[in-house]
Design an enzyme around this catalytic site. Structure first.
Site, mmCIF file in Angstrom:
data_model
loop_
_atom_site.group_PDB
_atom_site.id
_atom_site.type_symbol
_atom_site.label_atom_id
_atom_site.label_comp_id
_atom_site.label_asym_id
_atom_site.label_seq_id
_atom_site.Cartn_x
_atom_site.Cartn_y
_atom_site.Cartn_z
ATOM 1 N N ASP A 81 0.870 -1.160 0.000
ATOM 2 C CA ASP A 81 0.000 0.000 0.000
ATOM 3 C C ASP A 81 0.920 1.227 0.000
ATOM 4 O O ASP A 81 2.110 1.101 0.311
ATOM 5 C CB ASP A 81 -0.884 -0.023 1.243
ATOM 6 C CG ASP A 81 -1.673 1.248 1.421
ATOM 7 O OD1 ASP A 81 -2.328 1.667 0.453
ATOM 8 O OD2 ASP A 81 -1.618 1.829 2.520
ATOM 9 N N ASP A 135 -1.469 -0.897 6.209
ATOM 10 C CA ASP A 135 -1.658 -0.447 7.588
ATOM 11 C C ASP A 135 -3.088 -0.067 7.934
ATOM 12 O O ASP A 135 -3.468 -0.085 9.088
ATOM 13 C CB ASP A 135 -0.748 0.753 7.878
ATOM 14 C CG ASP A 135 -1.199 1.999 7.120
ATOM 15 O OD1 ASP A 135 -1.582 1.868 5.940
ATOM 16 O OD2 ASP A 135 -1.182 3.096 7.707
ATOM 17 N N ASP A 155 -7.038 -1.773 4.037
ATOM 18 C CA ASP A 155 -6.073 -2.799 3.604
ATOM 19 C C ASP A 155 -6.395 -4.169 4.198
ATOM 20 O O ASP A 155 -5.741 -5.153 3.848
ATOM 21 C CB ASP A 155 -4.651 -2.405 4.025
ATOM 22 C CG ASP A 155 -4.165 -1.151 3.333
ATOM 23 O OD1 ASP A 155 -4.504 -0.970 2.150
ATOM 24 O OD2 ASP A 155 -3.452 -0.355 3.969
#
Length: 730
Positions: free
Chosen positions: A427, A621, A625
Site C-alpha cells: 500500500d 496499515d 487494507d
C-alpha cells in the site's frame, strides 16, 4: 466454570497442553488472609475503576498483592522441567542397582539377582514409564495418529516381558541361552527420560532467552507533573492517569508519552532498531525499551497487561500453537513410521529365526530367543524422538528471535512460507510513505469558504485516516470550529458521510465524489498531489491537495527486493499522480502500479498474482487494507495502523520499518535450513541405527541392552542446530 478449571480439565482429559492466549480486562493476583493465605485472581475493568482504590477500599479488609507470576508458558515449562528432572533422577537411581547386578563381576547367584532386578524393573516399568501408556492411547484416540510413545511402550514392554519369561525359565532350572536382561528396559526408560529432560531443558532455555515477556519491568516510580515525588510501586498497580519517572539507564515500565525531559532510548530489544531514538515532550515510548542518559517523566497510555510487550507476547504464543505444513508432514511421516517399524521388527524376527535354524543349525528355541533380541533392539533403537522435535524447536525459537527483531509472527505458516516469496505488494500511504500528510494547496469551489471548512472539520475530526488527520489539524490551526455533523459514518475505501443542517455532506476521494473532471481538481492532480474533496448535496464545494514523504528505508528495501529477483507492486487507493510519483522515486515499473483502488480492487489484484507460482506478500496499515492483508499468502501489518488490519495479518511489524519484511524472509530461510537438516539427520540416524540393530552388518550390531543410548545421540544434534537460531542476524 472458571477458565483455569477448564484448562486443567482439558489437559487432564486429553493429555495435551492448553494455554489461555487472550484475556479481557486487567488481572491481578491478591492474597486473602484468613486462617490460611490464599491467592485469588481478580479481573477488573481498568477504565472504570482504579486498581489501587479497588485494593484499598473495594473490600472489607485491604488486600495485599501476591507474588508476581511470570509468563504462563515459561512457568509451565519450568514446572515441566522440574517434574521431568525428578522423574529422571528416580529412574536413574532405580536403574543403577539393576546395571550393577547385570554387569558387575559378582558371585553367581542368578535367581537372587534376577528376583531383585525383577522387583526394581517392575517399579521403573510402571511408575516411570507408566505415563507413556495413556499418552500413546490418547494420541491414538484423539488424533488418530500412532505416535512415538507407542514405540516406547512396545519396546520397553517387550524387553520387560521377555526378561520375566527368561527369569521364569531360570527359576525352573531351564535357563535360556540369552538370559534375562532387565537392564535393557530399565536403562532404555532412563535414557529416554534423560533425552526428554535434555529436550525440555533446551526448549525452556530457548523460550526464556527469546521471550519478549522478560522485558517487562516489575517496579514503577510514580511522579507528580512537576517531576517531584518518587514512590516506588509494583507495576501491576499502575492505573490510567499515572505519571511515572524513568531514571537514566532504566527500562521503561509501560507504553506512554513523554511529558517532561529529553533523552535517547534504545528500542532494539523490542523493535530491532539498533540506533538509539531521540525522545522529547510528546514522543511515544515503548515498554521494555532502555532509557539513555536523560531523566524523563512519562504519562501512561497503556497498562502493563495490555502494552506493547504483552501484545507481542500474546501474538508469539498464538504462533506457537499454530501448525505449519512442515509439521503436518512430520505428523504424516510419524503416523507411517511406527507401523513401518513394527513390520520391520516382525521381518527381523522371522529372518533371524530362519538364519538360526537353517544357517547356524540352532535349535528352534535357541533361534527364537536370539531372534527376539534382534527384534527388541530394532524396537528400542527406533524410539528416539528427533523427528518429533525437528519442527517445533525451530518454530518456537524462530518466533522469539523474530520478536526481538521487531517482527511478530502470528502464524507459524508465515515462518515456513516466507522464504518462497516471489512478489511483494505495498500500500502507499502509511506504508511506503510516512503517512504524515501535509496540505500543499486548497481550492474552494463556492463562496462559502468558512462553512466548507467547518463541515470538513466536522467530518474529519474523529477519523484516524492519515488524510483526515492532516486536514483536521490544518483547519484547526486556523481557529475554525467544527460543524455539528449528524449520522456521520465512515465508508471504507471512499470517505465519510453525514448530514449538516438537513443537507447530505460527504468528503473523501474524488472518484467517490465524481469530482475528477473539475478543472481545479485536475490542476492539483497534475502536480502529483493526493486530492481530498468535499461536497454538499452532490455539489463539490472544496478540494485539498496533500503530499506525503517516503519512509527513509523505502528505497533501500525496494531495491533489495528487486536485487533478489522479487517483484514489487504498489496498489493504492490514492490518486494516480501521487502514486506514480512515489513509484518513479522507488524505481517500480509502471506496469506494477495500481491507483484509485478500492479494497475489492486490491483483493482482485492479489488474487490474480496468487494464481502464479510463488508466495505473495501484501503490506499495509489501514482498515481499507484489511481485505488485501487477509487475501495475501502472507499479510503484513505496519504497526500503528488500524486494529482491524492487525487482526487480519499473519505478521506484524512492531516498528514501522519496512526492513522487517527482509528479516521475515531471511529468518524463514534460516529456519527452513535447520528443519531440513533435522529431517536429514533423523533419516540418516534411523536408517543406520535400525540396520545395526537388525544385524544387517555381520560383525557389528547394537545389542538391546545398549540400544537406548540412541535417544541422546538422536536428539542432541536437533537441539543444538535449533539453538543456533538465537544468534540470527540479517
Amino acid at each position: 466454570m472458571p477458565v483455569v478449571e477448564v484448562i486443567r480439565s482439558v489437559e487432564k482429559t486429553t493429555g495435551f497442553a492448553c494455554q489461555r492466549l487472550n484475556t479481557e480486562g486487567q488481572e491481578v493476583d491478591v492474597m486473602l488472609v484468613a486462617i490460611d493465605k490464599q491467592t485469588v485472581r481478580i479481573t477488573y475493568d481498568a477504565k472504570t475503576i482504579a486498581i489501587r482504590s479497588l485494593l484499598e477500599h473495594g473490600f472489607e479488609n485491604p488486600l495485599k498483592l501476591a507474588a508476581p507470576r511470570g509468563s504462563s508458558g515459561i512457568e509451565k515449562g519450568k514446572r515441566h522441567v522440574q517434574h521431568t528432572a525428578w522423574v529422571t533422577l528416580l529412574s536413574a537411581v532405580l536403574t543403577c542397582p539393576v546395571l550393577v547386578l547385570a554387569w558387575a563381576p559378582l558371585p553367581p547367584r542368578p535367581i537372587v539377582y534376577g528376583g531383585a532386578s525383577l522387583a526394581v524393573a517392575t517399579i521403573v516399568q510402571f511408575a516411570i514409564a507408566g505415563p507413556f501408556y495413556p499418552s500413546a492411547l490418547r494420541a491414538l484416540i484423539f488424533t488418530h495418529v500412532i505416535e512415538m510413545d507407542l514405540l516406547i511402550v512396545l519396546s520397553t514392554s517387550t524387553a520387560y516381558v521377555f526378561s520375566i519369561v527368561s527369569f521364569g525359565y531360570q527359576v525352573i532350572g531351564r535357563p535360556l541361552p540369552t538370559g534375562e536382561f532387565f537392564e535393557t528396559s530399565t536403562l532404555l526408560i532412563t535414557l529416554i527420560m534423560f533425552g526428554r529432560l535434555a529436550s525440555a531443558f533446551a526448549r525452556q532455555r530457548a523460550v526464556a532467552s527469546v521471550s519478549i515477556s522478560s522485558l517487562q519491568v516489575e517496579k514503577a516510580t510514580l511522579s507528580n507533573p512537576d517531576g517531584l515525588g518518587g514512590q516506588e510501586i509494583d507495576a501491576r498497580l499502575l492505573q490510567y492517569g499515572d505519571l511515572f519517572k524513568v531514571a537514566p539507564d532504566a527500562r521503561i515500565v509501560t507504553d506512554g508519552t513523554v511529558l517532561f525531559g529529553t533523552t535517547e532510548v534504545d528500542e532494539s530489544m523490542v523493535t530491532g532498531e539498533s540506533l538509539p531514538v531521540e525522545k522529547a515532550r510528546g514522543s511515544a515510548v515503548i515498554a521494555g525499551s532502555l532509557n539513555g542518559s536523560g531523566m524523563i517523566i512519562v504519562r501512561l497510555t497503556h497498562l502493563p497487561g495490555h502494552n506493547t510487550i504483552s501484545t507481542i507476547a500474546a501474538m508469539v504464543d498464538e504462533a506457537k500453537f499454530s501448525k505449519p505444513k512442515t509439521q503436518e508432514l512430520v505428523d504424516t511421516v510419524a503416523s507411517y513410521f511406527v507401523p513401518f517399524i513394527l513390520i520391520l521388527t516382525i521381518i527381523t524376527f522371522v529372518v533371524w529365526i530362519a538364519v538360526g535354524i537353517s544357517l547356524r543349525h540352532q535349535s528352534s528355541g535357541h533361534a527364537v530367543v536370539n531372534a527376539i533380541t534382534y527384534a527388541i533392539a530394532v524396537l528400542i533403537v527406533s524410539c528416539p524422538c528427533a523427528i518429533g522435535l525437528a519442527v517445533p524447536m525451530v518454530v518456537v525459537i524462530s518466533g522469539g528471535v523474530a520478536a526481538k527483531h521487531g517482527v511478530v509472527f502470528k502464524s507459524a505458516m508465515a515462518i515456513e512460507s516466507a522464504r518462497k516469496v516471489s512478489h511483494v505488494v505495498f500500500d502507499k500511504t502509511g506504508t511506503l510513505t510516512q503517512g504524515e500528510m501535509s496540505i500543499i494547496e486548497e481550492v474552494y469551489l463556492s463562496t462559502e469558504h468558512h462553512i466548507a471548512s467547518c463541515i470538513t472539520l466536522g467530518l474529519t475530526c474523529d477519523s484516524k485516516h492519515p488524510v483526515s488527520i492532516a486536514i483536521s489539524a490544518y483547519i484547526r490551526r486556523k481557529g475554525i470550529v467544527a460543524a455539528n455533523i449528524k449520522d456521520s459514518k465512515t465508508i471504507t475505501g471512499k470517505g465519510i458521510e453525514g448530514t449538516y443542517d438537513g443537507a447530505i455532506v460527504r468528503c473523501g476521494n474524488i472518484r467517490w465524489l465524481s469530482a475528477g473532471d473539475i478543472p481545479e481538481v485536475q490542476s492539483l492532480l497534475v502536480k502529483g498531489l493526493t486530492v481530498f474533496a468535499l461536497e454538499m448535496n452532490d455539489r463539490p464545494i472544496a478540494a485539498f491537495g496533500l503530499s506525503d514523504s517516503l519512509r527513509p528505508d523505502s528505497h533501500s528495501v525496494v531495491a533489495e527486493f528487486q536485487k533478489r529477483g522479487i517483484a514489487v507492486s504498489i496498489v493504492s487507493g490514492d490518486d494516480a499522480g501521487a502514486v506514480e510519483v512515489v513509484a518513479a522515486k522507488l524505481g517500480i515499473p509502471a506496469g506494477l502500479v495500481r491507483s484509485r483502488c478500492s479494497p475489492g480492487d486490491k483483493q482482485e489484484y492479489l488474487k490474480n498474482l496468487m494464481t502464479k507460482d510463488g508466495v505473495v506478500v501484501f503490506c499495509g496499515d489501514g482498515t481499507n487494507d484489511a481485505v488485501a492483508i487477509a487475501q495475501a499468502d502472507i499479510g503484513v501489518h505496519m504497526n500503528g495502523g488500524s486494529d482491524v488490519a492487525q487482526t487480519a495479518a499473519d505478521v506484524v511489524l512492531v516498528r514501522p520499518y519496512l526492513g522487517g519484511i527482509l528479516v521475515l524472509l531471511d529468518l524463514s530461510k534460516a529456519a527452513a535450513h535447520r528443519i531440513f537438516f533435522n529431517f536429514a539427520w533423523s533419516f540418516v540416524y534411523n536408517l543406520l541405527a535400525i540396520l545395526l540393530a537388525a544385524g544387517a552388518f555381520v560383525n557389528v550390531r547394537i545389542p538391546p541392552q545398549y540400544a537406548g543410548f540412541g535417544e541422546l545421540v538422536s536428539v542432541l544434534p536437533v537441539i543444538l542446530i535449533a539453538l543456533q537460531l538465537k544468534w540470527f542476524k540479517r
